[in-house]
Design an enzyme around this catalytic site. Structure first.
Site, PDB file in Angstrom:
ATOM      1  N   GLU A 217      -0.138  10.095  -0.377  1.00 19.67           N
ATOM      2  CA  GLU A 217      -0.557   9.826  -1.766  1.00 19.67           C
ATOM      3  C   GLU A 217      -1.824  10.597  -2.132  1.00 19.67           C
ATOM      4  OE1 GLU A 217      -0.177   5.764  -2.894  1.00 19.67           O
ATOM      5  OE2 GLU A 217      -1.971   5.796  -4.159  1.00 19.67           O
TER       6      GLU A 217
ATOM      7  N   GLU B 281       2.900  -2.139  -5.420  1.00 18.87           N
ATOM      8  CA  GLU B 281       1.579  -2.054  -4.784  1.00 18.87           C
ATOM      9  C   GLU B 281       0.862  -3.394  -4.919  1.00 18.87           C
ATOM     10  OE1 GLU B 281      -1.163   1.051  -6.051  1.00 18.87           O
ATOM     11  OE2 GLU B 281      -2.327   0.681  -4.222  1.00 18.87           O
TER      12      GLU B 281
ATOM     13  N   ASP C 204      -3.145   7.360   1.714  1.00 14.63           N
ATOM     14  CA  ASP C 204      -3.671   7.732   0.391  1.00 14.63           C
ATOM     15  C   ASP C 204      -5.051   8.369   0.566  1.00 14.63           C
ATOM     16  OD1 ASP C 204      -4.478   7.880  -2.226  1.00 14.63           O
ATOM     17  OD2 ASP C 204      -4.401   5.729  -2.625  1.00 14.63           O
TER      18      ASP C 204
ATOM     19  N   ASP D  29       0.014   4.342 -13.715  1.00 15.87           N
ATOM     20  CA  ASP D  29      -0.542   2.983 -13.810  1.00 15.87           C
ATOM     21  C   ASP D  29      -0.251   2.458 -15.211  1.00 15.87           C
ATOM     22  OD1 ASP D  29      -2.492   0.885 -14.445  1.00 15.87           O
ATOM     23  OD2 ASP D  29      -3.394   1.378 -12.505  1.00 15.87           O
TER      24      ASP D  29
ATOM     25  N   GLU E 128      -1.604   8.403 -10.459  1.00 14.85           N
ATOM     26  CA  GLU E 128      -2.459   7.334 -10.997  1.00 14.85           C
ATOM     27  C   GLU E 128      -3.564   7.888 -11.898  1.00 14.85           C
ATOM     28  OE1 GLU E 128      -3.626   6.193  -6.841  1.00 14.85           O
ATOM     29  OE2 GLU E 128      -5.573   5.879  -7.769  1.00 14.85           O
TER      30      GLU E 128
ATOM     31  N   HIS F 263       1.092   2.577  -9.823  1.00 17.48           N
ATOM     32  CA  HIS F 263      -0.210   2.257  -9.239  1.00 17.48           C
ATOM     33  C   HIS F 263      -0.666   0.924  -9.841  1.00 17.48           C
ATOM     34  CE1 HIS F 263      -4.726   2.491  -9.586  1.00 17.48           C
ATOM     35  NE2 HIS F 263      -4.591   2.760  -8.299  1.00 17.48           N
TER      36      HIS F 263
ATOM     37  N   LYS G  69      -6.038   4.071   3.818  1.00 18.90           N
ATOM     38  CA  LYS G  69      -6.871   5.070   3.168  1.00 18.90           C
ATOM     39  C   LYS G  69      -7.177   6.191   4.162  1.00 18.90           C
ATOM     40  CE  LYS G  69      -7.182   3.377  -0.867  1.00 18.90           C
ATOM     41  NZ  LYS G  69      -6.682   4.134  -2.029  1.00 18.90           N
TER      42      LYS G  69
END
Ligand code: MG
Length: 383
Positions: free
Chosen positions: A222, A331, A196, A271, A248, A298, A169
């Site tokens: 991301e 993922e 991300d 997603d 996503e 996602h 992250k």
């Protein structure tokens, strides 16, 4: 066979250890699970990504009464029936998330009814195992000088478990992010790394961070930018080599057509519990493929979404095709999640960083109703 009953379950768990990302901290997890029951007694299961209580109302009050009595094997016909029923006021958002869970449950039910896996229904497996990337390295409540070594140790744990790819992250603040990106690469020179930001950066920050990702050979960047600023994706992409991943927060082939139209997205991340369901995900994949792009879903939720994405990737044709293809990673969120890990009797088996594609009928995963029960906040039944 007819669709006889649709049940929904809002599941909630409190987390032992809250975790954060660029936008907020999570103290609990919530998910809406959908069960579609056919007149022969068979059940299909799916899940929705988004605010569970709001989506629950959309399933119970709006879609379920319309779908009851339909023939369950005509999944695409039911998708378009639902789409037309809400087109005038809900072409995106939580209503589409509600459709996604019903659609996922119908794919599961169809596979069970025909004795086929969802991979079979999606056109057949190209691979029996799908490599996973470990999503983790969320923030905990520590000062930055203690947080960074804590995150590196967490990453080491995944590498020790056999993961060849990790996603961190970023988006806390650019100074910390840049230090963290470089520290990860220095510590893991041979690991595939991705970052991300969950749309935390403005364009100049994204370019600054993107250049460090280039220097450190990250596999993708991301959600560098807000999904609303489509033109900025192209401006960022013109300045950086690292592929830009997003999607996503996007839904349906129509939404993705606009997003990909910018020319600034290289990796598509719809997603399956939100974009319109597996039916729509296949159409988004076709759209992406027509532009030479790959889709890696996602995944954030229970075994239903994980299994759906695993089947989806098992059936993916890599763009461009070649004998030694680049892996398309599943993922695998490694944060605490009893709703994924503790309430299923049949799960997607992940070992050494690879997911074995389920071979059972339908999604090939099964929930334990007794184990689920303590997590149910609210349930509905429509007949
Ligand atoms: Mg993300």
């Amino acid at each position: 066979m007819k669709i006889e009953c649709i049940k929904t379950y809002h599941l909630r768990c409190q987390l032992d250890q809250p975790f954060g990302f660029s936008q907020w901290f999570y103290k609990q997890r919530n998910v809406l699970v959908v069960q579609v029951i056919a007149s022969n007694g068979m059940s299909g299961w799916g899940e929705c990504y988004g605010p569970a209580d709001v989506i629950q109302a959309a399933v119970e009050k709006f879609y379920a009464p319309k779908v009851i009595g339909r023939e369950p094997l005509s999944v695409d016909a039911t998708w378009h029936f639902m789409w037309r029923a809400s087109l005038d006021f809900a072409r995106a958002g939580v209503m589409t998330a509600a459709m996604s869970g019903i659609d996922m449950a119908l794919w599961d039910l169809k596979g069970k009814a025909l004795g086929l896996s969802v991979s079979d229904l999606m056109g057949g497996k190209q691979r029996d195992y799908v490599p996973c990337y470990a999503t983790g390295m969320y923030y905990v409540d520590l000062p930055e000088n203690k947080l960074l070594p804590h995150l590196l140790e967490e990453a080491q744990g995944y590498v020790d478990e056999g993961y060849k790819a990790l996603k961190i992250k970023v988006g806390k603040n650019p100074e910390f992010d840049i230090e963290f990106i470089r520290a990860m690469r220095a510590r893991f020179p041979n690991t595939i790394l991705a970052a991300d930001s969950n749309h935390a950066f403005d364009l100049s920050e994204a370019i600054k961070v993107g250049k460090v990702l280039d220097e450190c050979d990250y596999a993708w960047f991301e959600e560098p930018l807000s999904p609303e600023h489509i033109a900025q994706f192209r401006q960022l992409s013109d300045k950086c080599i690292t592929p830009i991943a997003t999607g996503e927060c996007e839904q349906t082939r129509f939404g993705f057509q606009k997003l990909l139209g910018s020319g600034g997205v290289q990796l598509v991340q719809a997603d399956l519990g939100y974009c319109g369901g597996p039916s729509e995900a296949l159409k988004i994949r076709t759209l992406a493929s027509s532009q030479g792009l790959n889709m890696i879903p996602h995944v954030w939720g229970t075994q239903f979404n994980l299994a759906s994405a695993c089947h989806f990737l098992a059936t993916a044709y890599h763009e461009p095709g070649r004998a030694e293809e680049k892996p398309l990673f599943l993922e695998y969120d490694r944060t605490e999640n009893p709703l994924r890990d503790d309430i299923f009797t049949h799960k997607v088996v992940v070992e050494n960083g690879k997911a074995c594609v389920p071979t059972g009928h339908g999604l090939g995963v099964a929930i334990n109703l007794d184990a689920m029960r303590p997590y149910v906040v609210c349930e509905t039944e429509t007949k």
